[in-house]
Design an enzyme around this catalytic site. Structure first.
Site, PDB file in Angstrom:
ATOM      1  N   HIS A 180      13.894   9.113  -2.824  1.00  0.00           N
ATOM      2  CA  HIS A 180      12.627   8.525  -2.382  1.00  0.00           C
ATOM      3  C   HIS A 180      12.801   7.445  -1.329  1.00  0.00           C
ATOM      4  CE1 HIS A 180       9.583  10.278  -5.089  1.00  0.00           C
ATOM      5  NE2 HIS A 180      10.554  10.342  -5.980  1.00  0.00           N
ATOM      6  N   LYS A 238      -1.029  -1.164  -0.830  1.00  0.00           N
ATOM      7  CA  LYS A 238       0.258  -0.557  -1.197  1.00  0.00           C
ATOM      8  C   LYS A 238       1.214  -1.687  -1.577  1.00  0.00           C
ATOM      9  CE  LYS A 238       0.516   1.442   2.813  1.00  0.00           C
ATOM     10  NZ  LYS A 238       0.921   2.825   2.619  1.00  0.00           N
ATOM     11  N   ARG A 239       2.338  -1.305  -2.152  1.00  0.00           N
ATOM     12  CA  ARG A 239       3.376  -2.292  -2.458  1.00  0.00           C
ATOM     13  C   ARG A 239       3.716  -3.090  -1.202  1.00  0.00           C
ATOM     14  NH1 ARG A 239       9.052  -1.740  -2.119  1.00  0.00           N
ATOM     15  NH2 ARG A 239       8.810   0.468  -1.564  1.00  0.00           N
ATOM     16  N   LYS A 252       6.634  -1.846   5.414  1.00  0.00           N
ATOM     17  CA  LYS A 252       5.271  -1.305   5.370  1.00  0.00           C
ATOM     18  C   LYS A 252       4.342  -2.060   6.319  1.00  0.00           C
ATOM     19  CE  LYS A 252       5.824   0.395   0.643  1.00  0.00           C
ATOM     20  NZ  LYS A 252       5.596   1.838   0.810  1.00  0.00           N
ATOM     21  N   THR A 299       1.882   8.281  -0.524  1.00  0.00           N
ATOM     22  CA  THR A 299       0.829   9.112  -1.122  1.00  0.00           C
ATOM     23  C   THR A 299      -0.536   8.442  -1.003  1.00  0.00           C
ATOM     24  OG1 THR A 299       1.376   8.195  -3.305  1.00  0.00           O
ATOM     25  CG2 THR A 299       2.313  10.349  -2.749  1.00  0.00           C
ATOM     26  N   LYS A 355      -4.492   9.994  -0.529  1.00  0.00           N
ATOM     27  CA  LYS A 355      -5.670   9.625  -1.327  1.00  0.00           C
ATOM     28  C   LYS A 355      -6.816   9.178  -0.426  1.00  0.00           C
ATOM     29  CE  LYS A 355      -2.333   8.319  -4.780  1.00  0.00           C
ATOM     30  NZ  LYS A 355      -1.380   7.250  -5.129  1.00  0.00           N
TER      31      LYS A 355
END
Length: 817
Positions: free
Chosen positions: A358, A546-547, A552, A654, A658
């Site tokens: 991952h 998100k985390r 990110k 993901t 969504k």
């Protein structure tokens, strides 16, 4: 035979009866929590019957089964999901309505089970949902964390971690199974005994141990009567209190078993910035792996005598590197407990174990200090040593004379145990989770291993379950879709393409946008209730949830917001469509820069939201304690989905799927699954910016990026960065955000400056946002883009992903019910 949910009338009577029997109250006296518990029991009664029938069919048909090994299962609230999967949601809602109770208030009584944190855990939960819906036998295997990672509180803009006490009241959707307890051992030493047949017996002595007790949670399939099991392990002391030690005055020794058991299952991902944290993480991983394997083998041996047949009936899928101890523990059980030789055990293990990677970043591939590993798991370490010795010989045989390659690929090297290396060496399948991710693994991150085992590597692009993230989270849109194209999409998301015939129909687009506005108003109320910030439902909802990690690039997002604020201040008459930037993220407790980004977002929000001169054109909201239950509302309301990771760093993502499922338009880099989304919707329905993965990798290889040059060429960006350190957003402490500034412009070590190319991609990002501003003004065009995204979402169902795992890796048979 599948048991159906009762009628509305029967459910109503059952709820009233359960309240009376469980709490000795008339319904009118019951609290919302008590009504929730009663509803859960009504639903559970149907689940249990189907669960028993599924298990009986399992035992009779003896199918191959996957054990999905994962440190996280972010399953979300189960009452609503179970009611939907059993086609009883409307009946329960109507029953509660007749009793004068709003089902939303009852669902809100359920805590989110604190069994996961981010995308890894939510993916695992989606996979379990799809496995049950497709009727494939499966067990999820994890830990029953008492307090999760943490519940996030925002105080004075700072993240504060508090225990997430989700088990404070009885959780109705779990069942303790003490009949399946197993002992798990730590520490001590290993004694050797020669045997008459020339073999060696290994005896573990001087250890501490705990008793692993499973709590089974039902995973219901959609409208098929199938119920699989998520088994989460709790720890009990083998000896609660050692009286003899206490009487000798050794009080710590008297309680050591109890303390060990308690610590093992208290929290997810304990801070590992210190030795004790590293030890606890390793203990947790071995604890759930050992218990799960012991139960799996025990179950297998109840129906079979020969362990050589294990690969025909069992596969252990390791969800990232956390469960890699599955390899060595399975070897230990086969050899030390069941008497097999090394070659037999290795043959079985390497045909039972598969690995999902991952992460692309090498620093995220788990490595354990050898001394900690050896002291905590002495027999396991011996097995790892032998695996490593044989693996290195295999490398030498295939690449003779290349000792550098041996050093790079070894499982034991540089004083560390490299878990990803062991996972790849032992697994018969190694998969990435998006096409780009898999190619980077093969060509860059794990290239040596791909050269050695090309046949092992394959891609399985991640997916999500439409049943939770549309049917439950966005029921108005779900009902509308059903009215347009029927119910087939619920189990075959590719049928969403039928919506594409409506993209030029004005009436349909207006209906669609009315639903989106309702969802935006619902989220606006949530934000007002929880944040005290009034936002405009007609503004552009631009969302990044998100985390929190620097790759990110939440920092890029807030820097752009700071830039927009400056533009509005400098140009009061600027033509700007109102925009609300919504953030939600947890930062790991020991990740200081990530926590400082949260503080920066909140400080910027405080300044911007209270500036009346910009007339509410720009608002910023940080949603506290982002989790599955509030995520469902966020996805349903978003106009713009921020998927802005540095290209080549995000494995898949993901959240992007969504948002797409709910009609948000993506602004993103060509990273992870964004690439495949782009291929589905095309350039007219997605906003792509920034460098490609090849460009990023080239800059990293050549070390030729100079972030200072980006500032020199962009005075507006330079002004924003200066505001980080001149007190503009932190009057009392101008140096507060200096670490973030330094992370972008590290003059002492330019190789470490702006590692995630925030400044490099800023101008491209800014221009993409200008296009969004322009496009949103044309409501029909935006509606067409949004509906087009939904129409092309079919590929991104976890049902499709699971079918690919089954066809290419697991080779399971459907259970006949």
């Amino acid at each position: 035979m599948k048991r159906q949910m009762p009628s509305t009338k029967e459910i109503k009577g059952e709820i009233v009866s359960r309240v009376k029997s469980m709490f000795r109250k008339d319904f009118e006296e019951a609290t919302q929590m008590e009504i929730y518990q009663a509803c859960a029991e009504v639903v559970n009664e149907v689940i249990i019957d189907n669960w028993l029938d599924s298990q009986k069919a399992f035992n009779k048909q003896d199918p191959k089964c996957v054990y999905y090994m994962s440190m996280e299962f972010l399953i979300g609230r189960m009452l609503g999901n179970n009611m939907i999967n059993m086609r009883g949601y409307t009946e329960v809602m109507d029953a509660l309505d007749e009793l004068g109770v709003d089902i939303n208030l009852i669902e809100d009584q359920e805590p989110d089970p604190a069994l996961g944190n981010g995308g890894l855990g939510r993916l695992a939960a989606c996979f379990l949902d799809s496995l049950a819906t497709l009727r494939y036998p499966a067990y999820g295997c994890g830990i029953r964390y008492h307090y999760g990672m943490f519940k996030q509180k925002i105080e004075d803009g700072y993240q504060k971690e508090v225990p997430d006490d989700w088990l404070a009241t009885r959780y109705p959707f779990e069942l303790e199974r003490p009949e399946y307890q197993f002992e798990v051992k730590f520490g001590g030493w290993v004694r050797y005994e020669g045997q008459p047949d020339g073999t060696t017996k290994y005896i573990h002595e001087g250890y501490n141990s705990v008793i692993a007790t499973p709590y089974d949670m039902p995973i219901t399939g959609f409208d098929n009567g199938m119920v699989n099991t998520l088994m989460i392990w709790d720890a009990r002391p083998k000896e609660v209190f050692k009286l003899a030690s206490f009487e000798r005055g050794d009080y710590n020794k008297a309680m050591e078993d109890s303390n060990l058991a308690r610590n093992l299952t208290e929290v997810l991902y304990p801070n590992d910035n210190h030795i004790q944290g590293k030890e606890l993480r390793l203990k947790q991983q071995y604890f759930f792996v050992s218990a799960s394997l012991q139960r799996a083998i025990d179950k297998y041996l109840r129906f079979h005598q020969d362990l050589h047949g294990l690969p025909d009936k069992v596969v252990f899928q390791m969800n990232d590197t956390h469960p890699t101890l599955t390899v060595a523990e399975l070897m230990r059980l086969l050899m030390d407990v069941h008497g097999l030789g090394w070659d037999e055990a290795w043959d079985i293990t390497t045909h039972c174990v598969a690995y999902t990677n991952h992460t692309i970043m090498s620093e995220a591939l788990e490595k354990w200090p050898q001394d900690i590993f050896k002291n905590m798991l002495p027999r396991i370490y011996m097995i790892v040593e032998e695996i490593n010795r044989r693996f290195c010989e295999e490398i030498r045989a295939k690449f003779p004379g290349d000792e550098d390659k041996v050093a790079r690929m070894a499982i034991l090297a540089d004083g560390q145990v490299k878990m990803a290396h062991m996972a790849i060496a032992a697994s018969y399948s190694v998969n990435g989770v998006a096409a780009l991710h898999t190619e980077i693994l093969k060509n860059v991150s794990l290239h040596d291993f791909y050269e050695m085992y090309p046949e092992k590597f394959n891609n399985k692009t991640n997916g999500i379950t439409q049943r939770r993230f549309l049917m439950h989270g966005n029921y108005k849109l779900s009902d509308w879709v059903i009215s347009k194209i029927g119910r087939g999409w619920i189990t075959d998301l590719s049928q969403m393409e039928k919506l594409l015939r409506f993209v030029d129909d004005k009436k349909t687009l207006d209906e669609f946008m009315d639903i989106r506005l309702d969802n935006k108003q619902r989220l606006a109320k949530y934000i007002m209730d929880h944040n005290g910030v009034e936002i405009n439902p007609n503004s552009i909802y631009d969302v990044q949830v998100k985390r929190l990690h620097e790759y990110k690039r939440q920092l890029l997002n807030i820097i752009h917001v700071m830039y927009l604020y400056n533009q509005l201040k400098e140009n009061p008459g600027m033509d700007f469509y109102p925009q609300t930037f919504i953030f939600g993220a947890k930062a790991s407790a020991g990740y200081e820069n990530a926590k400082l980004i949260i503080k920066l977002i909140n400080n910027v929000a405080s300044v911007v939201n209270n500036d009346k001169s910009i007339d509410g054109k720009l608002k910023i909201v940080f949603i506290e304690d982002y989790r599955v239950s509030n995520a469902e509302w966020i996805f349903a309301a978003a106009d713009v989905s921020e998927q802005i990771s540095t290209a080549s760093k995000e494995a898949s993502g993901t959240g992007n799927m969504k948002f797409m499922l709910n009609g948000a338009i993506t602004i993103g880099t060509m990273d992870g699954a964004n690439v495949e989304m782009f291929n589905e919707v095309g350039p007219d329905n997605m906003y792509i910016f920034g460098m490609s993965s090849d460009e990023v990798i080239a800059h990293e290889k050549n070390n030729d990026y100079n972030p200072q040059a980006e500032l020199d060429n962009n005075p507006a960006l330079k002004k924003v960065l200066n505001q980080m350190i001149n007190g503009f957003y932190s009057i009392d402490n101008p140096e507060l955000f200096r670490p973030l500034y330094n992370s972008l412009l590290n003059t002492e070590n330019t190789a470490r400056a702006d590692m995630y190319f925030v400044l490099k991609d800023f101008e491209s990002y800014r221009l993409a946002h200008e296009k969004i501003q322009e496009a949103y003004r044309d409501k029909d065009k935006w509606a067409k883009m949004a509906l087009t995204n939904i129409g092309h979402v079919g590929k991104f169902s976890s049902d499709r992903t699971i079918q690919e795992y089954v066809d290419d890796i697991w080779h399971l048979d459907k259970l006949e019910l």
